[in-house]
Design a protein around this motif. Structure first.
Motif, PDB file in Angstrom:
ATOM      1  N   THR A   1       0.745  -1.214  -0.065  1.00  0.00           N
ATOM      2  CA  THR A   1       0.077   0.054   0.020  1.00  0.00           C
ATOM      3  C   THR A   1       0.995   1.449  -0.111  1.00  0.00           C
ATOM      4  OG1 THR A   1      -0.089   0.006   2.668  1.00  0.00           O
ATOM      5  CG2 THR A   1      -1.826  -1.059   1.186  1.00  0.00           C
ATOM      6  N   GLY A   2       1.911   1.392   0.709  1.00  0.00           N
ATOM      7  CA  GLY A   2       2.509   2.739   1.025  1.00  0.00           C
ATOM      8  C   GLY A   2       2.401   2.836   2.556  1.00  0.00           C
ATOM      9  N   TYR A   3       1.349   2.329   3.119  1.00  0.00           N
ATOM     10  CA  TYR A   3       1.294   2.706   4.806  1.00  0.00           C
ATOM     11  C   TYR A   3       2.836   2.260   5.146  1.00  0.00           C
ATOM     12  CZ  TYR A   3      -3.646   3.951   4.698  1.00  0.00           C
ATOM     13  OH  TYR A   3      -4.865   4.646   4.646  1.00  0.00           O
TER      14      TYR A   3
ATOM     15  N   TRP B   1      11.084  -3.248   8.950  1.00  0.00           N
ATOM     16  CA  TRP B   1      11.897  -2.540   8.174  1.00  0.00           C
ATOM     17  C   TRP B   1      13.282  -3.273   7.902  1.00  0.00           C
ATOM     18  CZ3 TRP B   1      10.151   1.553   5.361  1.00  0.00           C
ATOM     19  CH2 TRP B   1       8.840   2.210   5.760  1.00  0.00           C
ATOM     20  N   GLU B   2      13.536  -4.228   8.791  1.00  0.00           N
ATOM     21  CA  GLU B   2      14.946  -5.073   8.501  1.00  0.00           C
ATOM     22  C   GLU B   2      14.724  -6.395   7.981  1.00  0.00           C
ATOM     23  OE1 GLU B   2      15.784  -5.199  12.811  1.00  0.00           O
ATOM     24  OE2 GLU B   2      15.984  -3.009  12.784  1.00  0.00           O
ATOM     25  N   GLN B   3      13.458  -6.675   7.462  1.00  0.00           N
ATOM     26  CA  GLN B   3      13.092  -7.933   6.675  1.00  0.00           C
ATOM     27  C   GLN B   3      14.083  -7.652   5.127  1.00  0.00           C
ATOM     28  OE1 GLN B   3      11.203 -10.705   7.369  1.00  0.00           O
ATOM     29  NE2 GLN B   3      11.638  -9.572   9.313  1.00  0.00           N
ATOM     30  N   PRO B   4      14.308  -8.914   4.711  1.00  0.00           N
ATOM     31  CA  PRO B   4      15.299  -8.875   3.509  1.00  0.00           C
ATOM     32  C   PRO B   4      14.227  -8.264   2.450  1.00  0.00           C
ATOM     33  CG  PRO B   4      15.437 -11.008   4.525  1.00  0.00           C
ATOM     34  CD  PRO B   4      14.456  -9.950   5.544  1.00  0.00           C
ATOM     35  N   GLU B   5      13.073  -8.799   2.377  1.00  0.00           N
ATOM     36  CA  GLU B   5      11.846  -8.332   1.227  1.00  0.00           C
ATOM     37  C   GLU B   5      11.940  -6.727   1.232  1.00  0.00           C
ATOM     38  OE1 GLU B   5      11.531 -10.451   3.814  1.00  0.00           O
ATOM     39  OE2 GLU B   5      10.059 -12.138   3.106  1.00  0.00           O
ATOM     40  N   MET B   6      11.801  -6.185   2.538  1.00  0.00           N
ATOM     41  CA  MET B   6      11.498  -4.719   2.949  1.00  0.00           C
ATOM     42  C   MET B   6      13.009  -4.080   2.331  1.00  0.00           C
ATOM     43  SD  MET B   6       9.028  -3.042   3.690  1.00  0.00           S
ATOM     44  CE  MET B   6       8.650  -1.703   4.587  1.00  0.00           C
ATOM     45  N   GLN B   7      13.860  -4.591   2.485  1.00  0.00           N
ATOM     46  CA  GLN B   7      15.110  -3.918   2.237  1.00  0.00           C
ATOM     47  C   GLN B   7      15.243  -3.985   0.658  1.00  0.00           C
ATOM     48  OE1 GLN B   7      17.551  -2.475   3.992  1.00  0.00           O
ATOM     49  NE2 GLN B   7      16.602  -2.726   5.959  1.00  0.00           N
ATOM     50  N   ALA B   8      14.959  -4.847   0.068  1.00  0.00           N
ATOM     51  CA  ALA B   8      14.987  -5.147  -1.529  1.00  0.00           C
ATOM     52  C   ALA B   8      14.118  -4.176  -2.060  1.00  0.00           C
ATOM     53  CB  ALA B   8      14.581  -6.718  -1.700  1.00  0.00           C
TER      54      ALA B   8
ATOM     55  N   LEU C   1      12.868  -1.527  -0.679  1.00  0.00           N
ATOM     56  CA  LEU C   1      13.394  -0.111  -0.227  1.00  0.00           C
ATOM     57  C   LEU C   1      14.321   0.295  -1.614  1.00  0.00           C
ATOM     58  CD1 LEU C   1      13.615   0.462   3.117  1.00  0.00           C
ATOM     59  CD2 LEU C   1      12.020   1.240   1.586  1.00  0.00           C
ATOM     60  N   LYS C   2      15.146  -0.714  -1.923  1.00  0.00           N
ATOM     61  CA  LYS C   2      16.349  -0.230  -2.938  1.00  0.00           C
ATOM     62  C   LYS C   2      15.600   0.171  -4.261  1.00  0.00           C
ATOM     63  CE  LYS C   2      20.542  -2.277  -1.681  1.00  0.00           C
ATOM     64  NZ  LYS C   2      20.831  -3.381  -1.189  1.00  0.00           N
ATOM     65  N   GLU C   3      14.393  -0.758  -4.465  1.00  0.00           N
ATOM     66  CA  GLU C   3      13.698  -0.512  -5.896  1.00  0.00           C
ATOM     67  C   GLU C   3      12.836   0.790  -5.712  1.00  0.00           C
ATOM     68  OE1 GLU C   3      10.276  -2.491  -8.101  1.00  0.00           O
ATOM     69  OE2 GLU C   3      10.974  -3.814  -6.573  1.00  0.00           O
ATOM     70  N   VAL C   4      12.148   0.982  -4.478  1.00  0.00           N
ATOM     71  CA  VAL C   4      11.461   2.198  -4.390  1.00  0.00           C
ATOM     72  C   VAL C   4      11.942   3.040  -3.285  1.00  0.00           C
ATOM     73  CG1 VAL C   4       8.912   2.792  -4.331  1.00  0.00           C
ATOM     74  CG2 VAL C   4       9.403   0.551  -5.480  1.00  0.00           C
ATOM     75  N   PRO C   5      12.841   3.825  -3.343  1.00  0.00           N
ATOM     76  CA  PRO C   5      13.376   4.515  -2.308  1.00  0.00           C
ATOM     77  C   PRO C   5      12.307   5.551  -1.858  1.00  0.00           C
ATOM     78  CG  PRO C   5      14.659   5.069  -4.307  1.00  0.00           C
ATOM     79  CD  PRO C   5      13.791   3.867  -4.738  1.00  0.00           C
ATOM     80  N   GLN C   6      11.327   5.787  -2.553  1.00  0.00           N
ATOM     81  CA  GLN C   6      10.267   7.035  -2.322  1.00  0.00           C
ATOM     82  C   GLN C   6       9.714   6.459  -1.232  1.00  0.00           C
ATOM     83  OE1 GLN C   6      10.475   5.500  -5.466  1.00  0.00           O
ATOM     84  NE2 GLN C   6       9.431   6.604  -6.803  1.00  0.00           N
ATOM     85  N   ALA C   7       9.717   5.111  -0.764  1.00  0.00           N
ATOM     86  CA  ALA C   7       8.768   4.327   0.312  1.00  0.00           C
ATOM     87  C   ALA C   7       9.501   4.827   1.623  1.00  0.00           C
ATOM     88  CB  ALA C   7       8.734   2.777   0.200  1.00  0.00           C
ATOM     89  N   LYS C   8      10.707   5.161   1.716  1.00  0.00           N
ATOM     90  CA  LYS C   8      11.294   5.467   2.860  1.00  0.00           C
ATOM     91  C   LYS C   8      10.835   6.850   3.221  1.00  0.00           C
ATOM     92  CE  LYS C   8      15.095   4.007   5.630  1.00  0.00           C
ATOM     93  NZ  LYS C   8      15.800   5.460   6.343  1.00  0.00           N
ATOM     94  N   VAL C   9      10.533   7.846   2.511  1.00  0.00           N
ATOM     95  CA  VAL C   9      10.580   9.360   2.697  1.00  0.00           C
ATOM     96  C   VAL C   9       9.411   9.570   3.860  1.00  0.00           C
ATOM     97  CG1 VAL C   9       9.714  11.455   1.934  1.00  0.00           C
ATOM     98  CG2 VAL C   9      11.071   9.914   0.406  1.00  0.00           C
ATOM     99  N   ALA C  10       8.536   8.581   3.707  1.00  0.00           N
ATOM    100  CA  ALA C  10       7.377   9.035   4.872  1.00  0.00           C
ATOM    101  C   ALA C  10       8.119   8.559   6.296  1.00  0.00           C
ATOM    102  CB  ALA C  10       6.112   8.366   4.594  1.00  0.00           C
ATOM    103  N   LEU C  11       8.750   7.473   6.202  1.00  0.00           N
ATOM    104  CA  LEU C  11       9.140   7.076   7.423  1.00  0.00           C
ATOM    105  C   LEU C  11      10.187   7.971   8.119  1.00  0.00           C
ATOM    106  CD1 LEU C  11       9.456   4.702   9.518  1.00  0.00           C
ATOM    107  CD2 LEU C  11      11.675   3.859   8.269  1.00  0.00           C
ATOM    108  N   ASP C  12      11.025   8.493   7.200  1.00  0.00           N
ATOM    109  CA  ASP C  12      12.104   9.354   7.617  1.00  0.00           C
ATOM    110  C   ASP C  12      11.252  10.841   8.210  1.00  0.00           C
ATOM    111  OD1 ASP C  12      14.006   7.968   6.928  1.00  0.00           O
ATOM    112  OD2 ASP C  12      14.411   8.901   5.219  1.00  0.00           O
ATOM    113  N   GLN C  13      10.346  11.099   7.523  1.00  0.00           N
ATOM    114  CA  GLN C  13       9.417  12.360   7.877  1.00  0.00           C
ATOM    115  C   GLN C  13       8.768  12.026   9.213  1.00  0.00           C
ATOM    116  OE1 GLN C  13       6.860  15.269   5.399  1.00  0.00           O
ATOM    117  NE2 GLN C  13       5.742  13.486   5.887  1.00  0.00           N
ATOM    118  N   ALA C  14       8.351  10.768   9.567  1.00  0.00           N
ATOM    119  CA  ALA C  14       7.676  10.503  10.663  1.00  0.00           C
ATOM    120  C   ALA C  14       8.495  10.748  11.978  1.00  0.00           C
ATOM    121  CB  ALA C  14       7.484   8.884  10.750  1.00  0.00           C
ATOM    122  N   ALA C  15       9.618  10.947  11.823  1.00  0.00           N
ATOM    123  CA  ALA C  15      10.392  11.580  12.945  1.00  0.00           C
ATOM    124  C   ALA C  15      10.126  13.251  13.233  1.00  0.00           C
ATOM    125  CB  ALA C  15      11.905  11.633  12.518  1.00  0.00           C
TER     126      ALA C  15
END
Lengths: 300, 434
Positions: free
Chosen positions: B345-347, B355-362, B364-378
């Motif tokens: 979903t993007g949630y 976030w440490e799961q290998p699938e998740m890491q893969a 995030l590598k493919e879709v770095p955009q997905a990490k933006v909201a997590l960083d912004q959540a800080a």
């Protein structure tokens, strides 16, 4: 002799009440009881989902007086009713007169104009959201074709309400047309023939013969239309949710918001009672002004 | 791992395949008596972002039911967050609430006021909840140090932008400050005479009060306390005036709808969009251009209010149901499921371990955009957790709308709205005190 007569009459009365009872029970359960309850609730702080209620006296009603949105909503409801109903009825009357002829294929036209009435209101609302879409909607395309400016319709606080009115006219007119058409069929044709012999033109025939003779039906249609229109909720819910800037918020929708979205049943009840008075006033106004002008055939 | 149909079937096959030997080896456990002990619970959930989220959630629930004996979850899709809340509260009124539901986090005080939700603090302590849930997310379900739900679909608004449109205007980077935002939006707006071809920016309507809270936070103001709203503060007035400036500059529409705004972005009729991070996958996959994701621009600081909601468990139900509900809520928020849900979903996955799961890491590598909201959540916090929040939201939206329409000045609109909402909050609190 008179004793048996009296008994027969009593039996008849008994029978009449027996027949009336089911609908009376129904009305009492689903109409009168809720009205009484809403009056009771309007004097309390009542919250949806919480069994406790607290006495407030008239506080909910004094809140009403200070509530900017309430007055806006009341104005919106009046605007909607006072535009939708007269326009729909004029359109319906003209359509009915046009349809009241014996041309071939008239049944098709009649069905065509009646068709919007048969579409469920939710579906109609969704379709019109698409029709009004600012960037790709057919309404704006049509306006552009004839050289008129494009409008934001449902996104513009000046045009959202007129947009609802236009679609309601489309939805109601066919229904009123059908009723008026039935009344037109009852107007004696010799009146028209006599008028035509005297050289009265179509416009005057409409004003002096048709309208007076269908006035009881017209009156009926006005009352029904008014009742329908103050109850408008579905289109608002589907198309605008009362926005933008509350420009399409109407009483029924505001009551729903207050009661179910804000869980404020006490205040919603006060609003519902205000609606009740609003409708009584409106119907009274119609009865006093138009009701007196109604001409019943065969009446002196 | 995605919740697409094919992989679900594959998983289902795997699960049943693995279970088969045990089932055949220990038939005594599967007696009819045990089957009749199945606890049936209801779960009401809304769909608050754009895309095919309903299918994804119901797929998860189906999988849960197939892998858990003794619990059967009935999934009740209940429309928007508002509809869901109404259905839950109405059913509370007649004493038969669903076992669990998924409200917006702002509803916390409303449900606490109704004494409707189970305190989960002790259960969570004996579990790994406090260790593994990202604290910024789990904090939105805490009131006076007690925990009342498990974060499920965490989100913040983010700035989506059309990279093709940026390239075409020679703009390289997403705007970082409000001033950048205005300039960029102006540069991206296209008009053909009077007719608008493309907006510079649309702020997703219907949730624009949520975005407005982000603007307040960016201007250094958390615009509410637990018993009042503070929209009349200068920081908030300045934020609304900034919106008005963008509308007056002709680069942002006065109003929009939630779904309509997403559609406009995908259709290219707006170059930038404020929308929920929950819409990321849909926007990314359905747009015929490359979608950029950035922090919402800052004034004094970056800032966002958290949308999305926690799974809450009803207080008034049998212990068996509470236990079943806890099992289900934990399963929905376990490491694997949160990772897969986030990717589908993007949630934002609510667990650190997800976030440490290998699938998740893969991913995030493919879709770095997905990490933006997590960083912004800080930089984010809970969204408008005041009593009567639902009315508060409508009053604020109305004030914003009327200001952007030019009916009233920002300061007057916000001052009135603040007074009105604080009166309402006082009224509700008076009631709670009895």
């Amino acid at each position: 002799m008179s004793k048996t007569f009296a008994r027969a009459r009593r039996n008849e009365m008994f029978l009449a009440y027996a027949f009336l009872l089911p609908s009376l029970v129904f009305l009492a359960t689903f109409t009168y009881w809720p009205i009484l309850r809403s009056i009771w609730f309007s004097l309390h702080d009542v919250m949806l989902g919480d069994p406790e209620i607290y006495w407030l006296g008239l506080e909910n009603y004094t809140r009403l007086l200070d509530d900017r949105l309430f007055w806006k909503v009341l104005g919106n409801t009046a605007f909607y009713t006072l535009t939708t109903i007269p326009i729909s009825i004029v359109v319906a009357l003209l359509l009915a007169v046009a349809m009241d002829s014996k041309l071939r294929g008239m049944a098709i036209y009649r069905s065509a104009f009646f068709y919007p009435v048969m579409i469920p209101s939710v579906a109609a609302g969704m379709v019109w959201v698409f029709l009004y879409a600012p960037s790709y909607g057919p309404v704006n395309e049509a306006l552009t074709t004839v050289g008129l400016p494009r409008l934001d319709w449902l996104y513009d606080s000046d045009w959202a309400m007129p947009a609802l009115v236009i679609m309601s006219v489309w939805k109601y007119s066919g229904y009123f047309m059908l009723i008026l058409l039935a009344a037109l069929k009852l107007v004696p044709s010799d009146l028209y023939e006599a008028a035509r012999l005297d050289g009265v033109n179509a416009w005057h025939r409409l004003i002096h013969i048709t309208i007076p003779l269908v006035s009881p039906t017209l009156y009926f249609v006005i009352i029904i239309g008014t009742l329908h229109s103050y109850q408008v909720f579905d289109y608002v819910y589907i198309m605008t949710q009362g926005g933008p800037a509350d420009s399409t918020n109407v009483l029924t929708f505001y009551i729903y918001q207050t009661g179910f979205q804000y869980q404020d049943i006490g205040y919603a009840s006060a609003l519902a009672n205000a609606l009740l008075f609003f409708v009584l006033g409106l119907i009274g106004l119609v009865a006093v002004t138009l009701g007196r002008k109604v001409h019943y055939l065969g009446e002196r | 791992m995605k919740f697409s149909k094919s992989s679900l079937t594959r998983r289902r096959l795997l699960a049943s395949g693995m279970a088969a030997p045990f089932v055949s080896a220990i038939p005594g456990l599967l007696t009819p008596a045990r089957a009749s002990e199945t606890t049936k619970i209801q779960f009401m959930y809304p769909v608050g972002a754009s895309g095919d989220i309903n299918t994804i959630i119901s797929g998860m629930i189906t999988e849960f039911n197939e892998t858990h004996d003794g619990v059967e979850v009935e999934a009740i899709y209940s429309g928007s967050y508002d509809n869901t809340e109404q259905k839950v509260i109405t059913s509370l009124g007649v004493g038969e609430p669903p076992s669990l539901w998924l409200p917006i986090n702002s509803a916390l005080q409303t449900f606490l006021g109704l004494d409707a939700i189970e305190d989960l603090t002790e259960q969570a302590k004996s579990d790994d909840i406090y260790d593994d849930f990202i604290s910024g997310f789990i904090d939105t379900t805490v009131s006076e140090d007690r925990l009342y739900g498990l974060s499920f679909q965490a989100s913040t608004p983010v700035l989506y932008y059309n990279k093709d449109a940026f390239a075409e205007r020679g703009i390289e980077n997403a705007p970082v400050t409000w001033d950048d935002l205005l300039e960029t939006a102006k540069a991206l707006t296209i008009r053909d005479g009077d007719a608008l071809k493309r907006w510079g920016l649309i702020i997703g309507g219907g949730w624009h009060d949520w975005m407005f809270e982000a603007y307040c936070r960016q201007n250094g103001l958390v615009p509410w306390e637990k018993d009042k709203v503070l929209w009349d503060r200068p920081e908030a007035v300045e934020a609304l005036n900034f919106w008005k400036t963008m509308v007056d500059a002709g680069c942002m529409p006065k109003a929009s709808t939630w779904q309509g705004a997403a559609n406009d972005f995908m259709a290219g009729t707006t170059a930038m969009l404020y929308h929920s991070t929950g819409s990321l996958t849909n926007l990314r996959k359905s747009s015929p251009f490359e979608v950029g994701v950035a922090f919402m621009p800052k004034k004094k600081t970056f800032g966002a209010a958290q949308g999305g909601g926690p799974i809450m468990i009803a207080k008034k139900q049998s212990d068996a149901k509470k236990e079943a509900a806890w099992t289900f809520a934990r399963w929905m928020t376990n490491t694997q499921n949160q990772a897969a849900w986030g990717e589908a979903t993007g949630y934002l996955a609510v667990r650190k371990s997800s976030w440490e799961q290998p699938e998740m890491q893969a991913y995030l590598k493919e879709v770095p955009q997905a990490k933006v909201a997590l960083d912004q959540a800080a930089y984010s916090g809970a969204f408008l957790q005041v009593p009567a929040y639902s009315r508060a939201r409508d009053v604020l939206k109305s004030a914003i709308d009327r200001t952007l329409e030019g009916e009233v000045a920002a300061e007057a609109a916000l001052t009135d709205a603040t007074a009105e909402v604080n009166r309402e909050i006082t009224r509700v609190l008076r009631r709670q005190k009895g």
